[in-house]
Design an enzyme around this catalytic site. Structure first.
Site, mmCIF file in Angstrom:
data_model
loop_
_atom_site.group_PDB
_atom_site.id
_atom_site.type_symbol
_atom_site.label_atom_id
_atom_site.label_comp_id
_atom_site.label_asym_id
_atom_site.label_seq_id
_atom_site.Cartn_x
_atom_site.Cartn_y
_atom_site.Cartn_z
ATOM 1 N NE ARG A 101 0.596 16.500 -13.824
ATOM 2 C CZ ARG A 101 1.523 15.777 -13.084
ATOM 3 N NH1 ARG A 101 0.965 16.070 -11.344
ATOM 4 N NH2 ARG A 101 2.207 14.447 -13.337
ATOM 5 C CG HIS A 135 0.312 9.648 -25.685
ATOM 6 N ND1 HIS A 135 -0.400 9.763 -24.481
ATOM 7 C CD2 HIS A 135 0.888 9.735 -25.582
ATOM 8 C CE1 HIS A 135 0.458 10.614 -23.394
ATOM 9 N NE2 HIS A 135 1.607 9.958 -24.115
ATOM 10 C CE LYS A 165 5.618 16.868 -14.989
ATOM 11 N NZ LYS A 165 5.821 15.204 -15.972
ATOM 12 C CD GLU A 171 7.301 15.192 -23.387
ATOM 13 O OE1 GLU A 171 6.943 16.149 -22.990
ATOM 14 O OE2 GLU A 171 6.288 13.967 -23.518
ATOM 15 C CG ASN A 222 -1.273 15.306 -20.996
ATOM 16 O OD1 ASN A 222 -0.436 15.157 -21.471
ATOM 17 N ND2 ASN A 222 -2.089 15.608 -20.344
ATOM 18 C CD GLU A 240 -3.583 14.846 -16.867
ATOM 19 O OE1 GLU A 240 -4.067 15.018 -17.779
ATOM 20 O OE2 GLU A 240 -2.255 14.754 -16.298
ATOM 21 N NE ARG A 255 -4.126 -1.571 1.766
ATOM 22 C CZ ARG A 255 -4.352 -3.139 2.716
ATOM 23 N NH1 ARG A 255 -3.350 -3.341 3.582
ATOM 24 N NH2 ARG A 255 -5.004 -4.358 2.498
ATOM 25 C CG HIS A 268 1.575 14.287 -24.319
ATOM 26 N ND1 HIS A 268 2.533 15.654 -24.123
ATOM 27 C CD2 HIS A 268 2.388 14.116 -23.970
ATOM 28 C CE1 HIS A 268 3.559 15.480 -24.010
ATOM 29 N NE2 HIS A 268 4.094 14.132 -23.666
ATOM 30 C CG HIS A 271 6.656 9.676 -25.676
ATOM 31 N ND1 HIS A 271 5.183 9.704 -25.156
ATOM 32 C CD2 HIS A 271 7.358 11.084 -24.534
ATOM 33 C CE1 HIS A 271 4.907 10.712 -24.411
ATOM 34 N NE2 HIS A 271 6.525 11.798 -24.679
ATOM 35 C CE LYS A 275 -0.766 13.410 -15.959
ATOM 36 N NZ LYS A 275 -0.350 12.800 -16.847
#
Length: 370
Positions: free
Chosen positions: A246, A257, A232, A190, A250, A242, A126, A253, A271, A148
């Site tokens: 946030r 993606h 960031k 990026e 993207n 997000e 956990r 993206h 990527h 993330k």
């Protein structure tokens, strides 16, 4: 050599990002300082075969000198490792290493290792603390910061995961000298994204300094990485989960993606190449909708092309994915709400915004012409 420290302010979960050459030599004392009182000093180090061959000995030496005991867990390299099967294996290996709730795990590699290790650390017992030691430019400026974590599924990238912030990020810019040019460019895309979404002056600096950054000039590389991390960190501090700003990170993206999915997450498109193409498409879509002038689009295209990054769909090797195939992948995007796609568009360089009312025919028309 100088070191830049960037703070990610998240109250009791705040942490530092240390950026600079030869930071790997300081990893031991930095990580020892993060151990909770009474915690075991055995540090599982999750890495892949490529990174282990190049850099593990240096990290092992640094940890051992700080009276820590590294235990390597070496995974196969590549995006395929971000899977349910590999997640299960990694959690089993961590449990077999007798990790405890107050243990510290190190993610030592690129974005794949960071995403997978962070996820495993977040679910094992956990939640166990971990440290990000990114070894690629892409991971140093993006995936290692912000918490993330996740794995891929047949439906798309990073659709299963959780938010689990690291205790520390150690970005040794000297490690970037071992990256192939294509991998370096993937991370540079990026970096450019940060200028395009919120800092026109930084983008102008990149236009003048891209060649020095990509050639590994220490001071300029450190500035590019640290500034990206600072941008960031500031956005993550405002919107960790997000639910608002946030999403601006993207930029490029949604398209990127979808293009990665359409090309089978293969060597046809990295990527970062997807992000570069995605940023160009976001600027073109913004111009098509009347939000930004063509001169800004041209400037963005020119910079990516100068660096050797793709700006046209035709530059992707192999069969060209059609508009409807790309749009179908976009519908699985995490930012989609109620089956409708959300886009990050721009009003100018450094002026990104979230749009929820882009019509599919506009996107299809853009893709057909790109």
């Amino acid at each position: 050599m100088p070191v830049t420290t960037v703070r990610v302010p998240l109250n009791d979960r705040s942490y530092d990002i240390h950026v600079g050459p030869r930071m790997l030599q300081q990893a031991g004392p930095l990580m020892a300082a993060q151990l909770r009182r009474g915690a075991q000093k055995v540090i599982p180090v999750v890495t892949d075969k490529t990174v282990a061959t190049l850099h593990y000995a240096a990290l092992e030496q640094s940890l051992s000198a700080a009276a820590l005991t590294p235990r390597p867990i070496i995974l196969p390299p590549g995006e395929a490792a971000k899977s349910f099967g590999q997640l299960e294996q990694l959690v089993d290996q961590l449990l077999a290493a007798n990790v405890e709730r107050d243990s510290l795990i190190a993610a030592f590699g690129g974005g794949v290792i960071g995403d997978l290790t962070g996820f495993a650390a977040g679910v094992a017992k956990r939640g166990i603390d971990f440290v990000q030691i990114p070894t690629t430019l892409l991971a140093q400026v993006d995936s290692s910061v912000g918490g993330k974590t996740g794995i891929n599924t047949q439906q798309g990238k990073n659709l299963v995961g959780l938010f689990h912030q690291p205790r520390l990020v150690i970005a040794d810019t000297l490690l970037l000298s071992t990256l192939p040019r294509r991998e370096l460019l993937s991370g540079y895309a990026e970096i450019v994204k940060y200028g395009l979404l919120g800092d026109a002056e930084f983008f102008a600096w990149l236009e003048n300094n891209a060649d020095a950054v990509l050639s590994g000039e220490d001071v300029r590389v450190e500035h590019a990485v640290a500034h990206s991390c600072a941008m960031k960190a500031e956005i993550v501090a405002r919107d960790e989960r997000e639910t608002g700003d946030r999403a601006l990170l993207n930029l490029g993206h949604t398209f990127g993606h979808a293009l990665e999915a359409a090309t089978g997450y293969s060597e046809r498109l990295t990527h970062g190449e997807g992000v570069a193409l995605g940023c160009v498409l976001a600027f073109r879509l913004s111009a098509r909708l009347g939000h930004v002038d063509e001169s800004s689009v041209t400037r963005v295209e020119r910079h990516f092309a100068h660096c050797g990054l793709p700006t046209r769909l035709a530059s992707i090797p192999g069969p060209r994915p059609g508009p409807q195939e790309i749009i179908a992948h976009m519908r699985h995007d995490k930012k989609a709400v109620g089956g409708r796609m959300n886009f990050i568009l721009v009003r100018g360089i450094g002026q990104a915004f979230i749009s929820r009312d882009v019509k599919e025919p506009e996107v299809a028309g853009l893709l057909a012409q790109s």
